[in-house]
Design an enzyme around this catalytic site. Structure first.
Site, PDB file in Angstrom:
ATOM      1  NE  ARG A  33      17.573   7.706   1.925  1.00 17.79           N
ATOM      2  CZ  ARG A  33      18.138   6.818   1.127  1.00 17.79           C
ATOM      3  NH1 ARG A  33      19.388   6.995   0.736  1.00 17.79           N
ATOM      4  NH2 ARG A  33      17.469   5.758   0.724  1.00 17.79           N
ATOM      5  NE  ARG A 127      13.835   3.888   9.697  1.00 20.87           N
ATOM      6  CZ  ARG A 127      13.878   2.603   9.354  1.00 20.87           C
ATOM      7  NH1 ARG A 127      12.760   1.941   9.132  1.00 20.87           N
ATOM      8  NH2 ARG A 127      15.031   1.994   9.252  1.00 20.87           N
ATOM      9  CE  LYS A 294      27.705   4.280  -0.819  1.00 14.08           C
ATOM     10  NZ  LYS A 294      29.002   4.397  -0.111  1.00 14.08           N
ATOM     11  CG  ASP A 531     -39.417 -10.680  -9.989  1.00 16.70           C
ATOM     12  OD1 ASP A 531     -40.046  -9.649  -9.681  1.00 16.70           O
ATOM     13  OD2 ASP A 531     -39.962 -11.782 -10.170  1.00 16.70           O
ATOM     14  CB  CYS A 600     -54.444  -6.682 -12.285  1.00 17.03           C
ATOM     15  SG  CYS A 600     -55.041  -6.222 -10.656  1.00 17.03           S
TER      16      CYS A 600
END
EC number: 3.2.1.183
Length: 736
Positions: A33, A127, A294, A531, A600
């Site tokens: 089916r 199948r 079924k 980081d 800096c």
């Protein structure tokens, strides 16, 4: 369009070669089916073009068995002439019976094929009956067109499907991945058609038809749309005992869930008889909430699944056809484990408890998902007919081969939902090495800390050891580790996972490949970044930058770093040197910096700079004030300077004010350069600088940026959280 224009030219050339009056004799063989629902649209298409095709229909397998609904009748009802009926099933429903059925089909098919003399046999799927068909046709030098090759599911079906692929001469596939799989299996690209699934030609025009009468017929007059379940479960031939146990658990869960349920009988594979016994043992056929059948005609089955509250089981129709309607699906076990699925499918691969299946039902039942067209767009049959017309019968049957790669497929799994999706985060600081398990919500589930070794060899071995231990612990904590994120000082190439140049605080850490050893050891993806960038990413995912398009993070600690988020993306720069905010020069004649320059921000406002100033004051006996003391064995540091300032030390206050002013000038420069909507000060010194920074902005910044918010981060471990966010952002883009 170009492909089909070329195909049309080729078809005309082929017709001339084959002779204009020569029809293509096509044999369509259907076994059950399920495959008929895919083959029927092609058969209808062939039937509508009698000038090009002669159609022969061969029926075998479970179509002809009463226990499975004698489904050959629906072929007759569709007005197809069945040329041959072959009884090929040996009853027994175990492994030996499947083998004997293949053998019986191999004995009977040669006579049929000799009589029909088809030019081409159309075979569907995976199948065991189809394998017998393909074997017979290949050995008799008859061309084979295989429908739905190249797909990946699970169990023995994969082996059978791929075996048929190797026997077949032409291939019609449903998805782009299936096409790539066929190519990687050495099939000739010129003999592969990406058409979509033929059943979708019916599916996509079916939902709006009258469905209430169908629902009432199969489930009862009192059932409403979206308030019932369709269950369709088959045995798994490679693990029959487990699949029967899983079916039993499924029925128990459905009974507990207490919704009207349509249960279809399993297919004829080994183990089906035991599954039927389980149904009868639990009284499913007589239970008021269940309807056991079924067979349901395909047109009616479409309406039932389209309007169901949920479909549950392990049938391929659940992961394929049902997606066309957006109906929720619960796929149980491993039978369809490799299938491509829409977001409507929830996999319960280890369906080992009733509670897990029941939880999946509660998650899925009644939802409505977007309709998926992964497997087709409703135009498969016209493409297949054009493809058939283009076949040159004068071409040799010998196949060509090539060797391209295979694409991977990822599906959603209920275990991913039940477990805590997590990342391993690594923070390489100047003093400590930290590893943490971090959850999706930014919770640090567990953290491990060790002193950072001084040599490369010791450091890399310690990282590997800590990560291996944390990954093992994550399993016990029910955390699924998705990858590893590493935050480290210095300049990093995040694309390659390489530390290009480190700070002076971390020795022997230049040109270090972190990604390769960690990935090879733990078999996980690895991300690496600076980081400061990690602090910005932590704010973007978990902190005050969440949802903002543009913001800047300054991280204050031993050094000064930061990250810039612009249009929701982190800026790395052309040589991965962007957002080195600690090295913005704020004074032409300022103190020397560790980078080799002077003036800096880091030379004024970092923990190292404050420590240097604290030592100077201490050496001159100008640091300590009443209420302060420094033990002889304790090094003087930035915290002592801050403590002295709080207790009224004027010189300490002046140093902190100068440091905050330097940082504030750097913030002003950033406001004038990238114009963010928020500035976040992160790290241990942030709260001591915030007020001075705001004062500098009011005095020095342009009026257009003076109102920009400057806030102190509320994240405790921004480096770890940022490292984790790299993993979580990249690996969880599909959200359940």
């Amino acid at each position: 369009e170009l492909y089909f224009k070329n195909l049309s030219k080729r078809k005309n050339q082929v017709m001339e070669k084959n002779g204009n009056n020569r029809k293509l004799r096509v044999c369509v063989a259907t076994c059950n089916r399920a495959d008929y629902s895919k083959l029927a649209p092609i058969m209808f298409g062939i039937k509508t073009e009698p000038e090009f095709f002669d159609l022969d229909v061969v029926v075998l397998g479970s179509h002809l068995i009463d226990d499975y609904g004698n489904t050959y009748r629906m072929i007759e009802q569709d007005d197809f002439d069945i040329n041959t009926r072959l009884h090929t099933i040996v009853r027994g429903e175990d492994e030996a019976a499947m083998v004997e059925s293949v053998g019986l089909a191999l004995v009977k098919l040669p006579d049929v094929l000799n009589r029909l003399k088809p030019d081409i046999v159309i075979v569907h799927g995976d199948r065991f009956d189809a394998l017998a068909l393909a074997t017979s046709a290949a050995l008799m030098n008859i061309r084979i067109l295989h429908i739905e090759g190249g797909e990946v599911s699970g169990t023995i079906d994969d082996s059978i499907r791929h075996a048929i692929t190797k026997l077949a001469h032409y291939h019609v596939c449903c998805t782009r991945s299936a096409e790539q799989h066929l190519i990687s299996m050495c099939e000739d690209h010129d003999r592969i058609l990406l058409a979509g699934c033929p059943s979708y030609d019916k599916l996509l025009c079916a939902k709006n038809k009258d469905y209430m009468s169908i629902i009432r017929m199969w489930l009862g007059d009192d059932v409403k749309p979206k308030d019932y379940i369709v269950a369709l479960q088959h045995p798994v031939t490679t693990d029959i005992k487990h699949s029967i146990k899983m079916f039993e658990l499924t029925l128990d869960a459905l009974i507990s869930f207490n919704k009207r349920t349509l249960v279809l009988f399993p297919n004829i594979d080994a183990g089906s008889k035991e599954m039927v016994r389980v149904m009868r043992k639990k009284g499913i056929e007589h239970h008021p909430n269940f309807r056991a059948v079924k067979h349901v005609p395909f047109e009616q089955f479409i309406q039932l699944v389209a309007h169901a509250g949920c479909v549950i089981g392990n049938s391929s129709c659940g992961v394929r056809e049902v997606g066309a309607f957006g109906t929720p699906v619960i796929n149980l076990g491993t039978r369809q484990i490799g299938r491509e699925t829409g977001e409507n499918v929830l996999h319960v691969r280890d369906a080992d408890t009733q509670d897990k299946i029941l939880q999946a039902l509660h998650l899925q039942f009644g939802k409505q998902y977007p309709c998926s067209k992964i497997y087709g767009d409703g135009n498969a049959v016209p493409r297949i007919l054009k493809f058939l017309k283009s076949i040159d019968l004068q071409e040799p049957l010998q196949k060509k081969f090539c060797f391209p790669p295979v694409k991977d497929n990822i599906s959603q799994d209920i275990d991913h939902i039940l477990e805590t999706l997590s990342a391993l985060a690594v923070d390489l600081g100047g003093t400590n090495l930290r590893v943490a398990i971090v959850s999706m919500k930014g919770e640090i589930v567990k953290k491990y800390t060790q002193f950072n070794p001084k040599t490369y060899e010791e450091r890399i071995n310690l990282i590997l050891q800590m990560c291996v231990e944390a990954a093992a612990e994550a399993v016990k904590l029910n955390c699924r580790i998705l990858g590893i994120g590493i935050s480290t000082g210095g300049r990093v190439n995040p694309r390659e996972g390489v530390v290009l140049h480190s700070t002076k605080l971390i020795q022997e850490w230049n040109s270090v490949d972190l990604r390769t050893p960690l990935s090879d050891t733990l078999h996980l993806p690895v991300w690496v970044d600076n980081d400061g960038n990690c602090a910005a990413m932590a704010e973007r995912k978990f902190g005050q930058g969440k949802g903002l398009e543009n913001f800047v993070t300054f991280i204050t600690g031993t050094g000064i770093g930061g990250g810039i988020i612009h249009r929701h993306e982190l800026i790395h720069g052309s040589s991965f040197c962007a957002a080195e905010l600690g090295h913005l020069v704020v004074s032409l004649d300022g103190p020397d910096c560790s980078c080799g320059s002077h003036g800096c921000i880091e030379a004024y406002a970092s923990g190292m700079a404050l420590q240097k100033e604290a030592k100077k004051l201490h050496d001159e006996d100008l640091l300590l004030v009443e209420g302060m003391s420094v033990p002889k064995d304790e090094a003087v540091g930035a915290l002592h300077l801050i403590q002295a300032a709080k207790l009224g030390n004027v010189k300490a206050q002046s140093i902190l004010r100068t440091a905050g002013t330097a940082l504030g000038l750097g913030v002003v420069n950033i406001l004038h350069t990238v114009n963010p909507s928020l500035v976040i000060l992160s790290g241990v010194l942030a709260s001591h600088y915030i007020h001075t920074v705001k004062d500098v902005i009011r005095q020095q910044a342009l009026s257009s940026v003076r109102d920009v918010d400057v806030v102190v981060s509320d994240l405790v471990d921004p480096a770890l959280l940022g490292a984790a966010s790299m993993v979580l952002d990249y690996t969880t883009r599909r959200i359940y």
